[in-house]
Design a protein around this motif. Structure first.
Motif, PDB file in Angstrom:
ATOM      1  N   ASN A   7       0.873  -1.262  -0.616  1.00  0.00           N
ATOM      2  CA  ASN A   7       0.193   0.009  -0.018  1.00  0.00           C
ATOM      3  C   ASN A   7       1.415   1.052  -0.191  1.00  0.00           C
ATOM      4  O   ASN A   7       1.596   1.223   0.923  1.00  0.00           O
ATOM      5  N   PRO A   8       0.423   2.170  -0.888  1.00  0.00           N
ATOM      6  CA  PRO A   8       1.067   2.794  -1.314  1.00  0.00           C
ATOM      7  C   PRO A   8       1.549   4.501  -0.351  1.00  0.00           C
ATOM      8  O   PRO A   8       2.370   5.107   0.450  1.00  0.00           O
ATOM      9  N   VAL A   9       0.651   4.392   0.651  1.00  0.00           N
ATOM     10  CA  VAL A   9      -0.168   5.288   1.698  1.00  0.00           C
ATOM     11  C   VAL A   9       0.660   4.610   3.370  1.00  0.00           C
ATOM     12  O   VAL A   9       0.452   5.619   4.055  1.00  0.00           O
ATOM     13  N   GLN A  10       0.743   3.769   2.963  1.00  0.00           N
ATOM     14  CA  GLN A  10       0.992   3.093   5.025  1.00  0.00           C
ATOM     15  C   GLN A  10       2.823   2.955   4.906  1.00  0.00           C
ATOM     16  O   GLN A  10       3.437   2.595   3.265  1.00  0.00           O
ATOM     17  N   PRO A  11       3.267   3.013   6.187  1.00  0.00           N
ATOM     18  CA  PRO A  11       5.098   2.850   5.696  1.00  0.00           C
ATOM     19  C   PRO A  11       4.992   1.239   5.324  1.00  0.00           C
ATOM     20  O   PRO A  11       4.512   0.694   5.962  1.00  0.00           O
ATOM     21  N   VAL A  12       6.172   1.237   4.599  1.00  0.00           N
ATOM     22  CA  VAL A  12       6.745   0.544   3.730  1.00  0.00           C
ATOM     23  C   VAL A  12       7.325  -0.685   4.945  1.00  0.00           C
ATOM     24  O   VAL A  12       6.397  -1.712   4.964  1.00  0.00           O
ATOM     25  N   ASN A  13       7.566  -0.192   5.526  1.00  0.00           N
ATOM     26  CA  ASN A  13       9.350  -1.308   6.810  1.00  0.00           C
ATOM     27  C   ASN A  13       7.765  -2.009   7.509  1.00  0.00           C
ATOM     28  O   ASN A  13       7.715  -3.184   7.955  1.00  0.00           O
ATOM     29  N   GLN A  14       6.951  -1.017   8.477  1.00  0.00           N
ATOM     30  CA  GLN A  14       5.675  -1.751   8.581  1.00  0.00           C
ATOM     31  C   GLN A  14       4.424  -2.813   7.865  1.00  0.00           C
ATOM     32  O   GLN A  14       4.827  -4.122   8.664  1.00  0.00           O
ATOM     33  N   GLN A  15       4.750  -3.026   7.119  1.00  0.00           N
ATOM     34  CA  GLN A  15       3.694  -3.617   6.438  1.00  0.00           C
ATOM     35  C   GLN A  15       4.450  -4.475   5.157  1.00  0.00           C
ATOM     36  O   GLN A  15       3.889  -5.519   5.761  1.00  0.00           O
ATOM     37  N   ILE A  16       6.996  -4.248   5.466  1.00  0.00           N
ATOM     38  CA  ILE A  16       6.684  -5.928   5.426  1.00  0.00           C
ATOM     39  C   ILE A  16       6.537  -6.629   6.642  1.00  0.00           C
ATOM     40  O   ILE A  16       6.495  -7.533   6.533  1.00  0.00           O
ATOM     41  N   TYR A  17       7.012  -5.769   8.113  1.00  0.00           N
ATOM     42  CA  TYR A  17       6.982  -6.703   9.133  1.00  0.00           C
ATOM     43  C   TYR A  17       5.582  -7.136   9.474  1.00  0.00           C
ATOM     44  O   TYR A  17       5.525  -8.784   9.729  1.00  0.00           O
ATOM     45  N   ARG A  18       4.521  -6.726   8.500  1.00  0.00           N
ATOM     46  CA  ARG A  18       3.456  -7.164   9.603  1.00  0.00           C
ATOM     47  C   ARG A  18       3.066  -9.360   8.068  1.00  0.00           C
ATOM     48  O   ARG A  18       2.337  -9.393   9.003  1.00  0.00           O
ATOM     49  N   ILE A  19       3.615  -8.607   7.421  1.00  0.00           N
ATOM     50  CA  ILE A  19       3.424 -10.012   6.546  1.00  0.00           C
ATOM     51  C   ILE A  19       4.297 -10.635   6.244  1.00  0.00           C
ATOM     52  O   ILE A  19       4.173 -12.091   6.375  1.00  0.00           O
ATOM     53  N   LEU A  20       5.099 -10.639   7.194  1.00  0.00           N
ATOM     54  CA  LEU A  20       6.580 -11.735   7.342  1.00  0.00           C
ATOM     55  C   LEU A  20       6.429 -11.979   8.497  1.00  0.00           C
ATOM     56  O   LEU A  20       6.201 -13.933   8.603  1.00  0.00           O
ATOM     57  N   ARG A  21       5.678 -11.214   9.508  1.00  0.00           N
ATOM     58  CA  ARG A  21       4.980 -12.009  10.763  1.00  0.00           C
ATOM     59  C   ARG A  21       4.130 -12.755  10.445  1.00  0.00           C
ATOM     60  O   ARG A  21       3.863 -13.779  11.328  1.00  0.00           O
ATOM     61  N   ARG A  22       2.624 -12.363   9.533  1.00  0.00           N
ATOM     62  CA  ARG A  22       1.807 -13.765   9.205  1.00  0.00           C
ATOM     63  C   ARG A  22       2.733 -15.081   8.973  1.00  0.00           C
ATOM     64  O   ARG A  22       2.135 -15.592   9.291  1.00  0.00           O
ATOM     65  N   ASP A  23       3.113 -14.571   7.451  1.00  0.00           N
ATOM     66  CA  ASP A  23       3.869 -15.559   7.454  1.00  0.00           C
ATOM     67  C   ASP A  23       4.958 -16.474   8.397  1.00  0.00           C
ATOM     68  O   ASP A  23       4.708 -18.365   7.695  1.00  0.00           O
ATOM     69  N   ILE A  24       5.404 -16.286   9.290  1.00  0.00           N
ATOM     70  CA  ILE A  24       5.723 -16.376  10.052  1.00  0.00           C
ATOM     71  C   ILE A  24       4.887 -17.260  10.655  1.00  0.00           C
ATOM     72  O   ILE A  24       5.550 -18.759  11.095  1.00  0.00           O
ATOM     73  N   VAL A  25       4.231 -16.617  11.673  1.00  0.00           N
ATOM     74  CA  VAL A  25       3.055 -17.119  12.272  1.00  0.00           C
ATOM     75  C   VAL A  25       2.361 -18.362  11.656  1.00  0.00           C
ATOM     76  O   VAL A  25       2.139 -19.542  12.696  1.00  0.00           O
ATOM     77  N   GLN A  26       1.981 -18.852  10.633  1.00  0.00           N
ATOM     78  CA  GLN A  26       1.378 -19.628  10.104  1.00  0.00           C
ATOM     79  C   GLN A  26       1.992 -20.432   9.509  1.00  0.00           C
ATOM     80  O   GLN A  26       1.645 -21.272   8.614  1.00  0.00           O
ATOM     81  N   CYS A  27       3.742 -20.779   9.968  1.00  0.00           N
ATOM     82  CA  CYS A  27       4.655 -21.779   9.031  1.00  0.00           C
ATOM     83  C   CYS A  27       4.970 -21.792   7.629  1.00  0.00           C
ATOM     84  O   CYS A  27       5.127 -22.208   7.402  1.00  0.00           O
ATOM     85  N   LEU A  28       4.305 -20.439   7.089  1.00  0.00           N
ATOM     86  CA  LEU A  28       4.220 -20.563   5.425  1.00  0.00           C
ATOM     87  C   LEU A  28       6.381 -20.374   5.537  1.00  0.00           C
ATOM     88  O   LEU A  28       6.896 -20.816   4.040  1.00  0.00           O
ATOM     89  N   ILE A  29       7.114 -19.742   6.566  1.00  0.00           N
ATOM     90  CA  ILE A  29       7.551 -19.600   6.924  1.00  0.00           C
ATOM     91  C   ILE A  29       8.420 -20.411   8.361  1.00  0.00           C
ATOM     92  O   ILE A  29       8.268 -19.829   9.454  1.00  0.00           O
ATOM     93  N   PRO A  30       9.046 -21.915   7.983  1.00  0.00           N
ATOM     94  CA  PRO A  30       8.991 -22.395   8.807  1.00  0.00           C
ATOM     95  C   PRO A  30       9.938 -22.125   9.843  1.00  0.00           C
ATOM     96  O   PRO A  30      11.398 -21.500   8.914  1.00  0.00           O
ATOM     97  N   PRO A  31       9.995 -22.881  10.840  1.00  0.00           N
ATOM     98  CA  PRO A  31      11.074 -22.181  12.008  1.00  0.00           C
ATOM     99  C   PRO A  31      12.652 -22.967  11.370  1.00  0.00           C
ATOM    100  O   PRO A  31      13.072 -23.937  11.194  1.00  0.00           O
ATOM    101  N   GLY A  32      13.648 -22.292  11.554  1.00  0.00           N
ATOM    102  CA  GLY A  32      14.662 -22.726  11.096  1.00  0.00           C
ATOM    103  C   GLY A  32      15.491 -21.937   9.255  1.00  0.00           C
ATOM    104  O   GLY A  32      16.616 -22.142   9.152  1.00  0.00           O
ATOM    105  N   THR A  33      14.649 -21.421   8.743  1.00  0.00           N
ATOM    106  CA  THR A  33      14.720 -20.850   7.846  1.00  0.00           C
ATOM    107  C   THR A  33      15.169 -19.613   7.438  1.00  0.00           C
ATOM    108  O   THR A  33      15.519 -18.835   8.446  1.00  0.00           O
ATOM    109  N   PRO A  34      16.606 -19.854   7.056  1.00  0.00           N
ATOM    110  CA  PRO A  34      17.184 -18.777   6.735  1.00  0.00           C
ATOM    111  C   PRO A  34      16.562 -17.697   5.937  1.00  0.00           C
ATOM    112  O   PRO A  34      16.109 -17.685   4.845  1.00  0.00           O
TER     113      PRO A  34
END
Length: 227
Positions: A7-34
């Motif tokens: 979203n161009p009107v929201q801070p980029v770092n916060q959006q990336i954080y939320r998306i990566l947090r979601r992916d980690i919480v849902q184990c789309l990025i599993p524990p141990g992944t670089p």
């Protein structure tokens, strides 16, 4: 690879954080992944600076470990951290609902009931991710009713690791049908303005994670550590 749209009107770092947090919480990025700053910057078509800022926030929440000159990795799920987080969250949320009893009114009960109906709809339509988000919305609304948004902000900062276990438990160990029954118990206790009942209902609800973590670990031994 097509870059993921932000979203161009929201801070980029916060959006990336939320998306990566979601992916980690849902184990789309599993524990141990670089995790690579370069790969994430390509994914979102951004410079490395907002990615680096998102990584720092993820590290503060206990989801990743940043190793200078060695790269970043998704942390394994710490049983100790989950238990300590559950202890703190229970203390805060039991205080929240006890205070909410003194401030609840018909309008606020209506808002809670709307959240419960949305949760029921998500269950009926097998929308697990929507239910997961609505579960948080219910607890955040309780903090709002208690006139203490800081309580939810504090919980948000400590519950990232807990959320991974919560999400993994939805399929079999703590199904949404059971969780919504517990939410209704909290709602009915508030409706009755019963401090003891709402305190007990919240304690039972939040104790669910403490009881399920060992069952989850049995099926995912490589994703957990005792630290």
């Amino acid at each position: 690879m097509t870059a993921e749209t932000l979203n161009p009107v929201q801070p980029v770092n916060q959006q990336i954080y939320r998306i990566l947090r979601r992916d980690i919480v849902q184990c789309l990025i599993p524990p141990g992944t670089p995790l690579s700053e370069k790969e994430v910057s390509v994914r979102f078509d951004v410079s490395r600076q907002p990615v680096r800022e998102a990584f720092i926030k993820l590290a503060e929440n206990g989801l990743i470990q940043i190793r200078p000159q060695r790269g970043s990795y998704v942390n394994k799920i710490s049983i100790r951290q989950v238990r300590n987080g559950c202890f703190v969250r229970e203390a805060i949320e039991r205080a929240v609902v006890r205070r909410a009893v003194t401030l609840i009114n018909d309008d606020k009960l209506w808002l809670l009931e709307q959240k419960l109906q949305q949760q029921r709809s998500a269950i009926n339509h097998r929308q697990q991710d929507d239910f997961f988000a609505l579960d948080d919305d219910f607890h955040q609304l309780l903090a709002h009713i208690a006139d203490c948004s800081l309580a939810w902000d504090t919980i948000e900062n400590i519950k990232a690791t807990i959320d991974r276990v919560r999400y993994m438990s939805l399929e079999h160990v703590s199904p949404p049908d059971r969780l919504i029954e517990q939410h209704y118990a909290i709602f009915h206790a508030l409706e009755q303005r019963d401090v003891a009942a709402v305190d007990a209902a919240m304690q039972r609800h939040l104790h669910e994670i403490s009881e399920t973590i060992l069952l989850i670990r049995q099926d995912n031994l490589d994703w957990f550590n005792e630290e």
